[in-house]
Design an enzyme around this catalytic site. Structure first.
Site, PDB file in Angstrom:
ATOM      1  N   TYR A  56       0.852  -1.183   0.000  1.00  0.00           N
ATOM      2  CA  TYR A  56       0.000   0.000   0.000  1.00  0.00           C
ATOM      3  C   TYR A  56       0.889   1.235   0.000  1.00  0.00           C
ATOM      4  O   TYR A  56       1.471   1.607   1.015  1.00  0.00           O
ATOM      5  CB  TYR A  56      -0.929   0.019   1.207  1.00  0.00           C
ATOM      6  CG  TYR A  56      -1.890  -1.143   1.297  1.00  0.00           C
ATOM      7  CD1 TYR A  56      -2.233  -1.901   0.180  1.00  0.00           C
ATOM      8  CD2 TYR A  56      -2.473  -1.489   2.513  1.00  0.00           C
ATOM      9  CE1 TYR A  56      -3.119  -2.963   0.274  1.00  0.00           C
ATOM     10  CE2 TYR A  56      -3.365  -2.541   2.615  1.00  0.00           C
ATOM     11  CZ  TYR A  56      -3.677  -3.284   1.503  1.00  0.00           C
ATOM     12  OH  TYR A  56      -4.550  -4.337   1.603  1.00  0.00           O
ATOM     13  N   HIS A 125      -0.326 -12.079   1.238  1.00  0.00           N
ATOM     14  CA  HIS A 125      -1.327 -11.223   0.604  1.00  0.00           C
ATOM     15  C   HIS A 125      -1.967 -11.881  -0.615  1.00  0.00           C
ATOM     16  O   HIS A 125      -3.181 -11.789  -0.825  1.00  0.00           O
ATOM     17  CB  HIS A 125      -0.657  -9.902   0.214  1.00  0.00           C
ATOM     18  CG  HIS A 125      -1.598  -8.757   0.056  1.00  0.00           C
ATOM     19  ND1 HIS A 125      -1.165  -7.456   0.010  1.00  0.00           N
ATOM     20  CD2 HIS A 125      -2.938  -8.689  -0.062  1.00  0.00           C
ATOM     21  CE1 HIS A 125      -2.207  -6.653  -0.129  1.00  0.00           C
ATOM     22  NE2 HIS A 125      -3.292  -7.377  -0.178  1.00  0.00           N
ATOM     23  N   PRO A 206     -16.068  -4.658   2.885  1.00  0.00           N
ATOM     24  CA  PRO A 206     -17.414  -5.101   3.259  1.00  0.00           C
ATOM     25  C   PRO A 206     -18.509  -4.124   2.831  1.00  0.00           C
ATOM     26  O   PRO A 206     -19.689  -4.452   2.953  1.00  0.00           O
ATOM     27  CB  PRO A 206     -17.332  -5.202   4.787  1.00  0.00           C
ATOM     28  CG  PRO A 206     -16.295  -4.193   5.162  1.00  0.00           C
ATOM     29  CD  PRO A 206     -15.271  -4.265   4.062  1.00  0.00           C
TER      30      PRO A 206
END
Length: 330
Positions: A56, A125, A206
């Site tokens: 990231y 990951h 989500p």
């Protein structure tokens, strides 16, 4: 904030976590001061399960999170990830690397960037199809023995891969996209496998990458460099069809007197006590709204109504563009 347990080894985390990716990558311009304030507010609210990754930025998100928690390390359950290869100059290599030597190098770099002595939860990951998962997790198990990592996890792995990794060293968590818009784990064996093996399940995105919040009405609502502009679900006819579903979710939320985000998160939380979603945001207002979802109780009638407007398979478009889709559920 309530607590939930990931895995049979007893990793206790806040019932809802905070995904930190968007603070540094993929969603437009950064504001480190705002993001730091949001992390601090999360800790104040008891949202203490923080999720980052070396890719990231790359690297910038781990540095941001590490600086933000420096004076409050004991409050945090810190998760980070490796595997999307980052070269020595901090550039994404465009491939997955699961080699043991890379895992050892990656964890040391993450520890330095985060400014911590141990990582609470360390995920692979993405799975490297060229390296047997047993070799990768053999190296990760050594990192646990060395005291650099407390618990292990894997992200976007197929059921057989999960089993093989778990056989080498018990997994605390499997992280995969899961929401009203992404329910494939219900049918592809992932959710059944983690429950059979006693592994916790951590849904990322989500809120359907923000779609289910009900505030994205067109691509004009996204920054010019927001990666969602390239996401199949945000393009053309897919966008219009998905927006229709969102509007139906928004209507249910209004009737229940909660926000769409709270309804969508409450649905995820209601799928089992072994599930801990990690909605991402860099804004305090969104964080507070999301955190309140843990107090939203859904009745059987609520769940039936949600299922009627957003059944499995309702979403239009893949989760990622084709190349990225090739790296999931290996």
């Amino acid at each position: 904030m309530q607590l939930r347990t990931l895995g049979t080894a007893g990793l206790a985390v806040s019932a809802e976590g905070l995904g930190c990716m968007g603070m540094s990558a993929f969603y437009g311009a950064r504001d480190d001061a705002e993001s730091t304030a949001t992390i601090h507010r999360a800790l104040d609210l008891g949202v203490t399960f923080l999720d980052t990754a070396d890719m990231y930025g790359p690297w910038t998100n781990e540095r941001l999170v590490g600086a933000a928690i420096a004076s409050r390390r004991d409050e945090v359950v810190l998760a980070t990830k490796f595997g999307n290869e980052v070269d020595d100059e901090g550039r994404l290599a465009g491939r997955v690397n699961g080699r043991p030597d890379y895992a050892r190098r990656a964890v040391d770099r993450s520890l330095r960037r985060l400014g911590v002595e141990v990582i609470d939860l360390y995920y692979q990951h993405r799975v490297d199809p060229a390296v047997p998962v047993e070799e990768t997790f053999g190296a990760l198990a050594e990192l646990v023995s060395a005291g650099k990592v407390r618990y292990l996890g894997i992200s976007e792995a197929a059921p057989d891969t999960i089993r093989r990794a778990h056989a080498v060293h018990p997994l605390a968590a499997v992280q995969t996209e899961y929401s009203l818009f992404s329910r494939d784990v219900e049918d592809n064996g992932v959710l059944a496998t983690v429950r059979e093996l006693g592994i916790g399940f951590v849904p990322y995105s989500p809120l359907g990458r923000g779609f289910l919040a009900g505030t994205i009405r067109s691509l004009d609502d996204l920054a010019p460099d927001d990666f969602r502009r390239t996401s199949p679900r945000f393009q053309g006819e897919n966008f219009a069809r998905n927006l229709d579903v969102v509007d139906r979710v928004v209507a249910l939320a209004k009737a229940k007197e909660v926000t769409p985000s709270q309804l969508a998160l409450a649905w995820v939380l209601a799928q089992g006590d072994d599930i801990v979603p990690i909605p991402g945001t860099r804004r305090i207002a969104n964080l507070e709204d999301n955190a309140a979802a843990v107090d939203v109780a859904l009745t059987a009638d609520d769940l039936t109504a949600i299922e009627a407007v957003a059944p499995a398979g309702v979403v239009s478009g893949d989760r990622y563009p084709p190349r990225a889709m090739q790296a999931v559920h290996i």
